[in-house]
Design a protein around this motif. Structure first.
Motif, mmCIF file in Angstrom:
data_model
loop_
_atom_site.group_PDB
_atom_site.id
_atom_site.type_symbol
_atom_site.label_atom_id
_atom_site.label_comp_id
_atom_site.label_asym_id
_atom_site.label_seq_id
_atom_site.Cartn_x
_atom_site.Cartn_y
_atom_site.Cartn_z
ATOM 1 N N VAL A 87 0.655 -1.227 -0.139
ATOM 2 C CA VAL A 87 0.161 0.194 -0.216
ATOM 3 C C VAL A 87 0.584 0.875 -0.144
ATOM 4 C CG1 VAL A 87 -1.288 1.277 1.298
ATOM 5 C CG2 VAL A 87 -1.759 -1.319 1.084
ATOM 6 N N GLY A 88 0.456 2.246 -0.971
ATOM 7 C CA GLY A 88 1.474 3.792 -1.022
ATOM 8 C C GLY A 88 1.793 3.065 -1.807
ATOM 9 N N VAL A 109 -10.158 -5.809 -7.822
ATOM 10 C CA VAL A 109 -9.558 -4.875 -7.767
ATOM 11 C C VAL A 109 -10.631 -3.576 -7.817
ATOM 12 C CG1 VAL A 109 -7.756 -3.409 -8.260
ATOM 13 C CG2 VAL A 109 -7.248 -6.091 -8.346
ATOM 14 N N THR A 110 -10.550 -2.621 -7.067
ATOM 15 C CA THR A 110 -11.174 -1.017 -7.360
ATOM 16 C C THR A 110 -10.683 -0.123 -8.232
ATOM 17 O OG1 THR A 110 -12.827 -2.071 -5.398
ATOM 18 C CG2 THR A 110 -13.208 0.504 -5.940
ATOM 19 N N ILE A 133 -3.977 2.388 -2.495
ATOM 20 C CA ILE A 133 -4.752 3.043 -1.901
ATOM 21 C C ILE A 133 -5.069 2.276 -0.533
ATOM 22 C CG2 ILE A 133 -5.005 5.292 -2.057
ATOM 23 C CD1 ILE A 133 -7.819 4.648 -2.487
ATOM 24 N N GLY A 134 -5.278 0.843 -0.907
ATOM 25 C CA GLY A 134 -5.985 -0.130 -0.221
ATOM 26 C C GLY A 134 -5.714 -1.179 -0.409
ATOM 27 N N ASP A 136 -6.688 -4.023 -2.458
ATOM 28 C CA ASP A 136 -7.000 -4.550 -3.919
ATOM 29 C C ASP A 136 -7.577 -3.128 -4.167
ATOM 30 O OD1 ASP A 136 -6.098 -7.227 -4.910
ATOM 31 O OD2 ASP A 136 -7.112 -7.534 -3.491
ATOM 32 N N GLU A 137 -6.848 -1.958 -3.928
ATOM 33 C CA GLU A 137 -8.158 -0.601 -4.281
ATOM 34 C C GLU A 137 -6.725 0.252 -4.185
ATOM 35 O OE1 GLU A 137 -10.669 2.891 -2.252
ATOM 36 O OE2 GLU A 137 -10.306 1.261 -0.804
ATOM 37 N N TRP A 138 -6.911 0.730 -6.207
ATOM 38 C CA TRP A 138 -6.279 1.637 -6.227
ATOM 39 C C TRP A 138 -7.136 3.509 -6.839
ATOM 40 C CZ3 TRP A 138 -1.084 0.760 -7.720
ATOM 41 C CH2 TRP A 138 0.047 -0.785 -7.288
ATOM 42 N N TYR A 139 -5.995 4.208 -6.923
ATOM 43 C CA TYR A 139 -6.541 5.640 -7.097
ATOM 44 C C TYR A 139 -5.869 6.073 -8.082
ATOM 45 C CZ TYR A 139 -7.960 10.181 -7.353
ATOM 46 O OH TYR A 139 -8.489 12.006 -7.516
ATOM 47 N N LEU A 140 -6.673 6.138 -9.136
ATOM 48 C CA LEU A 140 -5.758 6.810 -10.500
ATOM 49 C C LEU A 140 -6.455 8.399 -10.950
ATOM 50 C CD1 LEU A 140 -5.654 4.625 -14.145
ATOM 51 C CD2 LEU A 140 -7.037 7.401 -14.001
#
Length: 147
Positions: A87-88, A109-110, A133-134, A136-140
């Motif tokens: 994460v990060g 994956v979100t 950011i988590g 299975d969580e990504w910010y785009l």
């Protein structure tokens, strides 16, 4: 210099000057400065590829992938179970060929960008930044084509 771990080094008061020497333990008598190590940490590795389908690999963490193909490219964000990015983690995606790159999360994956996928804005037209950011969580964020 005797072999010591970082924990065994004496405490230093104040900031490093960047001229402090660090010995390289490879059998030679080479050394680098703290400043040179800092300069290396600023470099962003690039992994180019020319296929029409690609999945991020752990070595992409902190770096960039450059997709170059005349046809459309699918770039997949794998699940944490497949590739355990910490994460990060940040990854840059750049379109260097004529084919647009569509960033698609694997099942489970979100992708946080308001859309299910994101497509690059065009050849050499900015980049997409992904930030984990988590689990299975990504910010785009970045230069994406209008949906």
């Amino acid at each position: 210099m005797a072999n010591v771990t970082i924990n065994d080094l004496p405490a230093k008061s104040g900031a490093l000057a960047g001229t402090e020497q660090v010995e390289i333990d490879d059998g030679s008598s080479k050394s680098v400065t703290v400043g040179q190590i800092g300069d290396l940490a600023k470099l962003v590795p690039v992994r180019p590829y020319t296929t029409t389908s690609d999945t991020f690999v752990l070595a992409d963490a902190g770096g960039a992938v450059h997709g170059a193909n005349a046809s459309a490219i699918t770039q997949t964000i794998p699940t944490n179970a497949s590739v355990a990015f910490p994460v990060g983690t940040t990854i840059l995606v750049r379109q260097t060929g004529a084919g647009a790159i569509t960033v698609t999360p694997d099942s489970g994956v979100t992708l946080r960008n308001g859309q299910a996928t994101a497509k690059t804005a065009g050849q050499y037209k900015g980049s997409i930044a992904l930030h984990k950011i988590g689990t299975d969580e990504w910010y785009l964020d970045g230069s994406v084509a209008a949906s």
